[in-house]
Scaffold this active site. Structure first.
Site, PDB file in Angstrom:
ATOM      1  N   LYS A  64       9.533   0.519   3.664  1.00 55.75           N
ATOM      2  CA  LYS A  64       8.835   1.776   3.381  1.00 55.75           C
ATOM      3  C   LYS A  64       9.766   2.713   2.623  1.00 55.75           C
ATOM      4  O   LYS A  64      10.897   2.961   3.050  1.00 55.75           O
ATOM      5  CB  LYS A  64       8.366   2.433   4.685  1.00 55.75           C
ATOM      6  CG  LYS A  64       7.582   3.720   4.485  1.00 55.75           C
ATOM      7  CD  LYS A  64       7.066   4.248   5.806  1.00 55.75           C
ATOM      8  CE  LYS A  64       6.251   5.520   5.626  1.00 55.75           C
ATOM      9  NZ  LYS A  64       5.724   6.021   6.923  1.00 55.75           N
TER      10      LYS A  64
ATOM     11  N   VAL B 140       4.739   1.236   0.828  1.00 53.62           N
ATOM     12  CA  VAL B 140       5.207   0.111   1.630  1.00 53.62           C
ATOM     13  C   VAL B 140       5.142  -1.188   0.826  1.00 53.62           C
ATOM     14  O   VAL B 140       4.133  -1.469   0.167  1.00 53.62           O
ATOM     15  CB  VAL B 140       4.383  -0.035   2.925  1.00 53.62           C
ATOM     16  CG1 VAL B 140       4.908  -1.189   3.776  1.00 53.62           C
ATOM     17  CG2 VAL B 140       4.411   1.264   3.722  1.00 53.62           C
TER      18      VAL B 140
ATOM     19  N   ASP C  20       0.688  12.519  16.050  1.00 54.00           N
ATOM     20  CA  ASP C  20      -0.129  12.262  14.862  1.00 54.00           C
ATOM     21  C   ASP C  20      -0.957  10.982  15.039  1.00 54.00           C
ATOM     22  O   ASP C  20      -1.060  10.158  14.134  1.00 54.00           O
ATOM     23  CB  ASP C  20       0.768  12.148  13.630  1.00 54.00           C
ATOM     24  CG  ASP C  20      -0.016  12.317  12.319  1.00 54.00           C
ATOM     25  OD1 ASP C  20      -1.118  12.900  12.360  1.00 54.00           O
ATOM     26  OD2 ASP C  20       0.472  11.863  11.270  1.00 54.00           O
TER      27      ASP C  20
ATOM     28  N   GLY D 185       0.833  -1.197   0.000  1.00 58.57           N
ATOM     29  CA  GLY D 185       0.000   0.000   0.000  1.00 58.57           C
ATOM     30  C   GLY D 185       0.862   1.239   0.000  1.00 58.57           C
ATOM     31  O   GLY D 185       2.101   1.170  -0.017  1.00 58.57           O
TER      32      GLY D 185
ATOM     33  N   GLY E 112       0.592   9.561   0.612  1.00 59.38           N
ATOM     34  CA  GLY E 112       1.351  10.747   0.256  1.00 59.38           C
ATOM     35  C   GLY E 112       2.754  10.779   0.823  1.00 59.38           C
ATOM     36  O   GLY E 112       3.629  11.436   0.266  1.00 59.38           O
ATOM     37  N   MET E 113       2.985  10.059   1.936  1.00 62.36           N
ATOM     38  CA  MET E 113       4.298  10.130   2.577  1.00 62.36           C
ATOM     39  C   MET E 113       5.004   8.785   2.647  1.00 62.36           C
ATOM     40  O   MET E 113       5.988   8.642   3.377  1.00 62.36           O
ATOM     41  CB  MET E 113       4.154  10.706   3.992  1.00 62.36           C
ATOM     42  CG  MET E 113       3.887  12.202   4.011  1.00 62.36           C
ATOM     43  SD  MET E 113       5.095  13.155   3.072  1.00 62.36           S
ATOM     44  CE  MET E 113       6.599  12.732   3.945  1.00 62.36           C
TER      45      MET E 113
END
Length: 231
Positions: free
Chosen positions: A38, A23, A131, A16, A19-20
């Site tokens: 990642k 993986v 976060d 998957g 935006g950041m």
């Protein structure tokens, strides 16, 4: 990317991305185990803010050893691609889990306790996640909560914490969660509250958004004191 070998990790499949980060599932050909790799997406791979967040994620999480925090194995770079090798997990994010169907109260409480314990362990090391949201909590097939993505973590100066992870995050791009802003559940935002308090306040509605707390309190097997202690 599929079939390539990055360092000593052979990429098996894409799991998957967003935006950041993208993986992949990969095999550690030295230890013969699966890991999650990642990578930064190509459009931000050379952005200094994205790289700083990426490195901060690895440094902050690797300083923590807790069963409810995803383990970081390695960080590296090959062919101008930065990557993080982390624990491979079978399951889904909490976001997918709670969007699919309501969760039983006993499972909610178990996850809440595990997440709270993970955050408490991070705070004890001087690391504040900043976060916490459903997309950053993973629920394994065995029902274990794992806190992910310490990319916006802040180190409070605890001598036990990783020194290089203290970089300021005030100039993050707009598409990232801004440090100092309200946590995932905005109604709990208190301007004068510390970031540690905001992280804790974001924890409760993270799980109970699909099941009002009054339903939890009606369960005779749970006490208000027990629930409040862990939330």
């Amino acid at each position: 990317m599929i079939g390539q070998t990055i360092s000593h990790y052979r990429v098996v499949e894409r799991l998957g991305g967003g935006g950041m980060g993208v993986v992949y599932k990969a095999e550690d050909i030295r230890l013969h185990r699966f890991v999650a790799l990642k990578f930064l997406p190509p459009d931000v791979a050379h952005d200094p803010h994205a790289l700083a967040r990426f490195q901060r994620e690895a440094q902050a999480a690797s300083a923590l050893n807790h069963p409810n925090i995803c383990t970081i194995h390695d960080i590296g770079e090959q062919n101008d691609q930065s990557f993080i090798a982390m624990e491979f997990l079978d399951g889904v994010t909490l976001k997918h889990r709670i969007d699919s169907r309501p969760m039983p109260v006993d499972i909610l409480l178990s996850l809440a306790i595990e997440i709270a314990d993970a955050l408490d362990a991070a705070h004890a090391k001087g690391i504040v996640h900043r976060d916490i949201k459903p997309a950053n909590i993973f629920v394994t097939n065995r029902g274990i909560a794992k806190v992910l993505d310490f990319g916006l973590a802040k180190i409070s100066g605890n001598p036990e914490g990783p020194k290089d992870a203290t970089a300021a995050t005030l100039d993050l791009p707009e598409h990232l969660t801004s440090p100092g802003s309200a946590p995932w559940h905005g109604s709990l935002y208190v301007p004068r509250a510390s970031q540690r308090q905001r992280t804790r306040r974001a924890h409760g509605p993270l799980l109970f958004r699909r099941r009002p707390l009054r339903n939890v309190y009606r369960n005779p097997s749970l006490s208000r004191r027990h629930l409040r202690h862990h939330l």
